[in-house]
Design an enzyme around this catalytic site. Structure first.
Site, PDB file in Angstrom:
ATOM      1  N   HIS A   1       0.820  -1.209   0.000  1.00 60.97           N
ATOM      2  CA  HIS A   1       0.000   0.000   0.000  1.00 60.97           C
ATOM      3  C   HIS A   1       0.850   1.252   0.000  1.00 60.97           C
ATOM      4  O   HIS A   1       0.458   2.278  -0.527  1.00 60.97           O
ATOM      5  CB  HIS A   1      -0.941  -0.005   1.202  1.00 60.97           C
ATOM      6  CG  HIS A   1      -2.112  -0.889   0.985  1.00 60.97           C
ATOM      7  ND1 HIS A   1      -2.343  -2.017   1.715  1.00 60.97           N
ATOM      8  CD2 HIS A   1      -3.096  -0.818   0.070  1.00 60.97           C
ATOM      9  CE1 HIS A   1      -3.441  -2.600   1.273  1.00 60.97           C
ATOM     10  NE2 HIS A   1      -3.914  -1.890   0.285  1.00 60.97           N
TER      11      HIS A   1
ATOM     12  N   ARG B   1     -12.160  -1.354 -11.299  1.00 62.20           N
ATOM     13  CA  ARG B   1     -12.071  -2.655 -10.617  1.00 62.20           C
ATOM     14  C   ARG B   1     -12.868  -2.582  -9.312  1.00 62.20           C
ATOM     15  O   ARG B   1     -12.312  -2.243  -8.268  1.00 62.20           O
ATOM     16  CB  ARG B   1     -10.612  -2.971 -10.277  1.00 62.20           C
ATOM     17  CG  ARG B   1      -9.716  -3.291 -11.460  1.00 62.20           C
ATOM     18  CD  ARG B   1      -8.308  -3.558 -10.951  1.00 62.20           C
ATOM     19  NE  ARG B   1      -7.474  -4.238 -11.906  1.00 62.20           N
ATOM     20  CZ  ARG B   1      -6.506  -3.663 -12.610  1.00 62.20           C
ATOM     21  NH1 ARG B   1      -6.243  -2.370 -12.461  1.00 62.20           N
ATOM     22  NH2 ARG B   1      -5.774  -4.366 -13.446  1.00 62.20           N
TER      23      ARG B   1
ATOM     24  N   ARG C   1     -16.490  -2.915 -13.974  1.00 57.83           N
ATOM     25  CA  ARG C   1     -16.342  -4.371 -13.987  1.00 57.83           C
ATOM     26  C   ARG C   1     -16.943  -4.946 -12.709  1.00 57.83           C
ATOM     27  O   ARG C   1     -16.678  -4.442 -11.611  1.00 57.83           O
ATOM     28  CB  ARG C   1     -14.860  -4.758 -14.089  1.00 57.83           C
ATOM     29  CG  ARG C   1     -14.695  -6.262 -14.254  1.00 57.83           C
ATOM     30  CD  ARG C   1     -13.272  -6.659 -14.480  1.00 57.83           C
ATOM     31  NE  ARG C   1     -12.484  -6.530 -13.260  1.00 57.83           N
ATOM     32  CZ  ARG C   1     -11.185  -6.769 -13.187  1.00 57.83           C
ATOM     33  NH1 ARG C   1     -10.520  -7.124 -14.286  1.00 57.83           N
ATOM     34  NH2 ARG C   1     -10.526  -6.649 -12.060  1.00 57.83           N
TER      35      ARG C   1
ATOM     36  N   GLU D   1      -9.640 -12.929 -20.792  1.00 57.36           N
ATOM     37  CA  GLU D   1      -8.446 -13.113 -19.972  1.00 57.36           C
ATOM     38  C   GLU D   1      -8.204 -14.580 -19.639  1.00 57.36           C
ATOM     39  O   GLU D   1      -7.171 -14.938 -19.096  1.00 57.36           O
ATOM     40  CB  GLU D   1      -8.535 -12.279 -18.691  1.00 57.36           C
ATOM     41  CG  GLU D   1      -9.791 -12.484 -17.879  1.00 57.36           C
ATOM     42  CD  GLU D   1      -9.866 -11.537 -16.682  1.00 57.36           C
ATOM     43  OE1 GLU D   1      -8.863 -10.926 -16.292  1.00 57.36           O
ATOM     44  OE2 GLU D   1     -10.983 -11.431 -16.119  1.00 57.36           O
TER      45      GLU D   1
ATOM     46  N   ASN E   1      -3.019  -9.290 -18.128  1.00 57.79           N
ATOM     47  CA  ASN E   1      -2.360  -9.765 -16.894  1.00 57.79           C
ATOM     48  C   ASN E   1      -2.691 -11.239 -16.671  1.00 57.79           C
ATOM     49  O   ASN E   1      -1.812 -12.058 -16.393  1.00 57.79           O
ATOM     50  CB  ASN E   1      -2.830  -8.967 -15.678  1.00 57.79           C
ATOM     51  CG  ASN E   1      -2.562  -7.490 -15.814  1.00 57.79           C
ATOM     52  OD1 ASN E   1      -1.710  -7.091 -16.603  1.00 57.79           O
ATOM     53  ND2 ASN E   1      -3.265  -6.671 -15.064  1.00 57.79           N
ATOM     54  N   ASP E   2      -3.972 -11.549 -16.797  1.00 55.27           N
ATOM     55  CA  ASP E   2      -4.374 -12.941 -16.592  1.00 55.27           C
ATOM     56  C   ASP E   2      -4.223 -13.775 -17.848  1.00 55.27           C
ATOM     57  O   ASP E   2      -3.880 -14.957 -17.773  1.00 55.27           O
ATOM     58  CB  ASP E   2      -5.830 -12.997 -16.097  1.00 55.27           C
ATOM     59  CG  ASP E   2      -5.898 -12.683 -14.613  1.00 55.27           C
ATOM     60  OD1 ASP E   2      -5.119 -13.288 -13.857  1.00 55.27           O
ATOM     61  OD2 ASP E   2      -6.696 -11.825 -14.216  1.00 55.27           O
TER      62      ASP E   2
ATOM     63  N   ARG F   1       1.305 -14.738 -11.918  1.00 57.47           N
ATOM     64  CA  ARG F   1       1.653 -13.317 -12.092  1.00 57.47           C
ATOM     65  C   ARG F   1       2.179 -12.672 -10.818  1.00 57.47           C
ATOM     66  O   ARG F   1       2.705 -11.563 -10.855  1.00 57.47           O
ATOM     67  CB  ARG F   1       0.451 -12.526 -12.644  1.00 57.47           C
ATOM     68  CG  ARG F   1      -0.754 -12.527 -11.743  1.00 57.47           C
ATOM     69  CD  ARG F   1      -1.984 -11.973 -12.442  1.00 57.47           C
ATOM     70  NE  ARG F   1      -2.219 -10.570 -12.137  1.00 57.47           N
ATOM     71  CZ  ARG F   1      -3.365  -9.950 -12.361  1.00 57.47           C
ATOM     72  NH1 ARG F   1      -4.377 -10.588 -12.936  1.00 57.47           N
ATOM     73  NH2 ARG F   1      -3.523  -8.690 -12.050  1.00 57.47           N
TER      74      ARG F   1
ATOM     75  N   CYS G   1      -6.855  -3.880 -21.294  1.00 61.06           N
ATOM     76  CA  CYS G   1      -6.754  -3.160 -20.022  1.00 61.06           C
ATOM     77  C   CYS G   1      -5.751  -3.784 -19.050  1.00 61.06           C
ATOM     78  O   CYS G   1      -5.733  -3.422 -17.873  1.00 61.06           O
ATOM     79  CB  CYS G   1      -8.125  -3.032 -19.368  1.00 61.06           C
ATOM     80  SG  CYS G   1      -8.867  -4.628 -18.975  1.00 61.06           S
TER      81      CYS G   1
HETATM   82  C1  PEP Z   1      -6.091  -8.387 -16.369  1.00 65.83           C
HETATM   83  O1  PEP Z   1      -6.151  -9.548 -15.972  1.00 65.83           O
HETATM   84  O2  PEP Z   1      -5.326  -8.014 -17.278  1.00 65.83           O
HETATM   85  C2  PEP Z   1      -6.936  -7.346 -15.763  1.00 65.83           C
HETATM   86  C3  PEP Z   1      -7.000  -6.130 -16.247  1.00 65.83           C
HETATM   87  O3  PEP Z   1      -7.603  -7.680 -14.637  1.00 65.83           O
HETATM   88  P1  PEP Z   1      -6.909  -7.762 -13.178  1.00 65.83           P
HETATM   89  O4  PEP Z   1      -5.519  -7.228 -13.299  1.00 65.83           O
HETATM   90  O5  PEP Z   1      -7.776  -6.970 -12.287  1.00 65.83           O
HETATM   91  O6  PEP Z   1      -6.950  -9.229 -12.916  1.00 65.83           O
HETATM   92 MG    MG Z   2      -7.747 -10.182 -14.690  1.00 60.30          MG
END
Ligand code: PEP
Ligand code: MG
Length: 595
Positions: A202, A309, A345, A445, A468-469, A479, A516
């Site tokens: 944080h 988010r 989301r 994702e 990311n996922d 990750r 994203c």
């Molecule tokens: C992703 O997975 O790229 C994404 C934007 O969602 P989060 O990072 O919240 O899992």
């Molecule tokens: Mg994700």
């Protein structure tokens, strides 16, 4: 680490960009170490009272700090998004496990309050350190902070006063709690460095939102630095120079000047159109975790909020947010973004994002593959319905789109839509207004969703690719696990193919596709993503001006050519090397590719 006399260069994690030169203010945060004392039976009650009095005083002090931070956040540009961390600490002061169990130890073992508290914190620490979830592990440091605060009252040690900080210093601390960070007087502290901390701590998040340059995770900074030492903090490279020599000073003076010039140019252009030299436009949007970030996102030149988010509403609290609370939050956010619009989301709890309310989490050794995102929502209808009702009700107050996380194929999509339809019907029956035409989109994702993107695209209003996922699941790379981070390759041919396939499926069916994941905000990938034909890139607000600069200095045609070449390579290494080389040649500025 590189030592030369009393000079030293240390490498840490640059979590908030910027370069600052100044004098060190060493915040004395040496941990208080109590010793054990046995107490006679007839003093147990007095000892318990002494402990509870210290807790009450610590609580009052924290409440005052909270109120001060609220006052500061009202008349400064600092948002209120991190005030909830004070609430977390205040809640801990009432926590049964922390307070009642310490009292029990005083009574049962007949020991002094300081020692009872330390034993108890050690026990709680052992429980937390066994948790897989990094968010929960980080709460361990919150408990330690709270315990230290109580100990200071018990041991009558003066709180090292942040008020004593002189003007224009660089704060050096073993660790800073988010509450400490928020109390920093911005006009006095120009940067900070800490021994502890990781990218997701944080403290790092608060530093970025306050735009204070920071290097953390230096391990031994407080050992190496004396108060008054001259320091250079390079938040871009994650570097700290202690007592720089004249050559280093000169080099950094020059580097600072260049960095300021670079930033000024970026800021000047942040509200220009994100249009390429050959007239191609790609929308640059911002990701937010809390509505307090909206103002900064728009100020950095984002044209919309591409990803809100909402699960952050559920984190750092002991309960679940109810419909009314959520409705008010989403309504306020939609009113604030106005014409810019916002993609909300639905909650993506699970994996590394666990709420304090555990009743719907399942123990698993593989949380990223566990009950997460839409699957958790489709199992816990009450939680999903509450959120959907709140979002739908709020949808009449602005331009909202709804996005669903972790959809893997048509079955889940259809179940989701059926649930949305049911919720809409419920609202209609109750005469509660909502936007009948609100667009529904899916995150792409899960690799399966990318593979069947053509099927999904026929029934979905829009796609948002979560790299990311998508990368995590495609390449089987956790990750959040630093031991496999070298295998996390955004330009792996498998990922590229999935991106191409998803974008073609979207456009073939006349729907838009956003990206994203963090990749969207990394300047080095900007041309690849442009060339792939993505409609919108959604990223952290700070990155928007960097991406805008790259787009405005490039052509869609060159980006397409870059992608064509990338697709001829057969390994991730070749693609990455080629793109890095091309981008370094195209944008030789030494800052841009590191941000
Ligand atoms: C992703 O997975 O790229 C994404 C934007 O969602 P989060 O990072 O919240 O899992
Ligand atoms: Mg994700």
């Amino acid at each position: 680490m590189n030592d030369s006399g009393n000079q030293c260069i240390m490498q840490g994690i640059g979590v908030s960009p910027g370069i600052v030169m100044g004098r060190a203010f060493l915040l004395d945060r040496a941990k208080l170490k109590p010793t054990m004392e046995k107490i006679p039976s007839d003093q147990v009650t007095a000892e318990t009272d002494r402990f509870l009095k210290a807790v009450a005083n610590a609580r009052r002090e924290l409440q005052e700090a909270h109120d001060q931070a609220v006052a500061n956040s009202v008349d400064s540009s600092l948002g209120q998004e991190h005030l909830y961390l004070f609430d977390v600490h205040l809640m801990m002061m009432d926590d049964k496990m922390l307070i009642d169990d310490s009292v029990k130890l005083i009574r049962e073992k007949k020991i002094n309050a300081e020692w009872a508290l330390s034993l108890n914190v050690e026990k709680i620490g052992r429980i937390f350190s066994r948790m897989n979830d990094p968010y929960m592990r980080e709460r361990q440091s919150d408990i330690n902070h709270v315990a230290q605060r109580i100990l200071r009252h018990l041991m009558r040690s003066d709180f090292d006063s942040i008020d004593k900080i002189a003007s224009g210093v660089i704060l050096v601390a073993h660790d800073l709690s988010p509450a400490d960070t928020m109390q920093l007087n911005l006009s006095r502290v120009r940067a900070f460095v800490t021994d502890l901390g990781g990218r997701t701590s944080h403290t790092a998040i608060v530093a970025r939102s306050m735009e204070i340059p920071a290097v953390i995770g230096l391990e031994r900074a407080t050992e190496m630095i004396n108060g008054g030492d001259r320091l250079i903090v390079d938040g871009i490279e994650g570097r700290l120079i202690i007592n720089p020599n004249p050559d280093q000073l000169r080099a950094y003076e020059e580097r600072t000047e260049r960095y300021h010039f670079f930033q000024e140019q970026l800021q000047r252009n942040r509200h220009l159109e994100p249009i390429t030299r050959d007239g191609f436009t790609i929308e640059l949007a911002a990701n937010i975790e809390t509505p307090e970030e909206i103002a900064s996102a728009l100020d950095h030149g984002a044209s919309t909020i591409g990803l809100y988010r909402t699960e952050f509403l559920y984190l750092g609290r002991p309960d679940l947010p109810g419909e009314e609370e959520q409705y008010i939050t989403y309504k306020g956010a939609l009113e604030q973004v106005g014409e810019h619009g916002m993609t909300i989301r639905t909650l993506d709890l699970g994996s590394d994002k666990l709420a304090a309310v555990h009743h719907f989490h399942e123990d698993t050794i593989n949380p990223a593959m566990g009950l997460r995102g839409i699957r958790l929502c489709l199992k816990h209808h009450d939680i999903f319905r509450t959120q959907l009702r709140a979002i739908l009700r709020a949808s009449v107050h602005g331009r909202a789109k709804i996005l669903f996380p972790m959809i893997s194929g048509l079955r889940e999509w259809r179940q989701t839509v059926a649930f949305v339809d049911e919720t809409k019907e419920e609202l209609r029956r109750g005469g509660i207004p909502f936007d009948e035409h609100v667009k529904l989109g899916t995150m792409i994702e899960v690799p399966a969703a990318a593979v069947v993107a053509d099927l999904l695209a026929r029934e979905v209003d829009f796609f948002s690719i979560g790299t990311n996922d998508l990368i995590q699941y495609t390449l089987a790379v956790d990750r959040v696990n630093e031991h496999v981070s070298c295998f996390y390759e955004p330009l792996h041919p498998a990922v590229l193919r999935l991106l191409v396939q998803t974008i073609e499926a979207a456009h073939g069916n006349g729907i838009t596709v956003s990206l994203c994941g963090e990749m969207a905000g990394e300047p080095v990938y900007a041309l690849v993503l442009l060339g792939l034909g993505i409609d919108q890139l959604s990223m952290n607000a700070l990155s928007v001006p960097y991406l805008k600069k790259i787009l405005r200095e490039s052509t869609f045609q060159e980006a397409q050519k870059l992608v064509q070449v990338c697709r001829t390579f057969s390994s991730a290494g070749e693609v990455e090397a080629y793109v890095h080389e091309q981008m370094a040649n195209r944008f030789p500025d030494d800052f841009l590719m590191k941000l």
